[in-house]
Motif scaffolding. Sequence first.
Motif, PDB file in Angstrom:
ATOM      1  N   TYR A  27      47.610  41.530  44.188  1.00 57.56           N
ATOM      2  CA  TYR A  27      45.959  41.335  43.701  1.00 57.56           C
ATOM      3  C   TYR A  27      45.320  41.730  44.775  1.00 57.56           C
ATOM      4  O   TYR A  27      45.797  41.424  45.242  1.00 57.56           O
TER       5      TYR A  27
ATOM      6  N   ASP B  29      40.555  41.793  36.970  1.00 58.97           N
ATOM      7  CA  ASP B  29      41.165  42.837  37.202  1.00 58.97           C
ATOM      8  C   ASP B  29      40.679  44.440  38.021  1.00 58.97           C
ATOM      9  O   ASP B  29      41.240  44.885  36.917  1.00 58.97           O
ATOM     10  N   TYR B  30      40.869  44.753  39.307  1.00 62.45           N
ATOM     11  CA  TYR B  30      40.320  46.192  39.320  1.00 62.45           C
ATOM     12  C   TYR B  30      41.540  46.956  40.214  1.00 62.45           C
ATOM     13  O   TYR B  30      41.233  48.068  39.347  1.00 62.45           O
TER      14      TYR B  30
ATOM     15  N   GLY C 138      38.974  42.524  42.907  1.00 61.24           N
ATOM     16  CA  GLY C 138      38.666  41.652  41.598  1.00 61.24           C
ATOM     17  C   GLY C 138      37.554  42.040  41.232  1.00 61.24           C
ATOM     18  O   GLY C 138      36.773  40.963  42.403  1.00 61.24           O
TER      19      GLY C 138
END
Length: 186
Positions: free
Chosen positions: A161, A123-124, A164
């Motif tokens: 999200y 996860d970025y 990633g």
Amino acid sequence: NEMRWKADTSDTIVDSRGDSMTMELYQDFIQRIESGERPPERFCSDFWSGGLPYLSISHYSDMNGKAVPGTVDAVYVDGNYLKAKGRCSDTPLGKAVWNTLRHELTHKSEIENPVRVSIAFYDYAHRHKSNGFVFNRDGSGEICPECARESLFGDFGGLEYLRGHLVHLAMTRVPANERTAIVTGK
């Protein structure tokens, strides 16, 4: 005579944990795949260090390729789904996976929990649904302060999200997203 599979690996609808994937995330996955970007070191092995994700059993490591039942040939977006296709290997593990998928295809009504897919990614960036807070990870050791707060106080509202690095596609009977599927096919 290749043992081909195809999968609906994820979609943008809310999963059982209240989380949502986004088209922005899927495009980020694809960009990182196409560029061959190396993920953080802890996700790398001699077998995998970026590019297309690997196929895994549950969310186990690749064990330098020994625990990988097949290859992923393509990852792409179709509608609101992230899809993939590939081949099972001509190994005992690959054949076992293939036989399981074939059995489930011909005995659908008898299978209570079919094999599905759970995506594993680093996860970025994500957005908290409870308050809109966006966390952008710049270094590999950062912890999202809002995730920590929600965990501490038990008021988790789900995540959306945004960016990633897709590491593997885990075959599992207990995915967070029950709309996923993996089947034999062309």
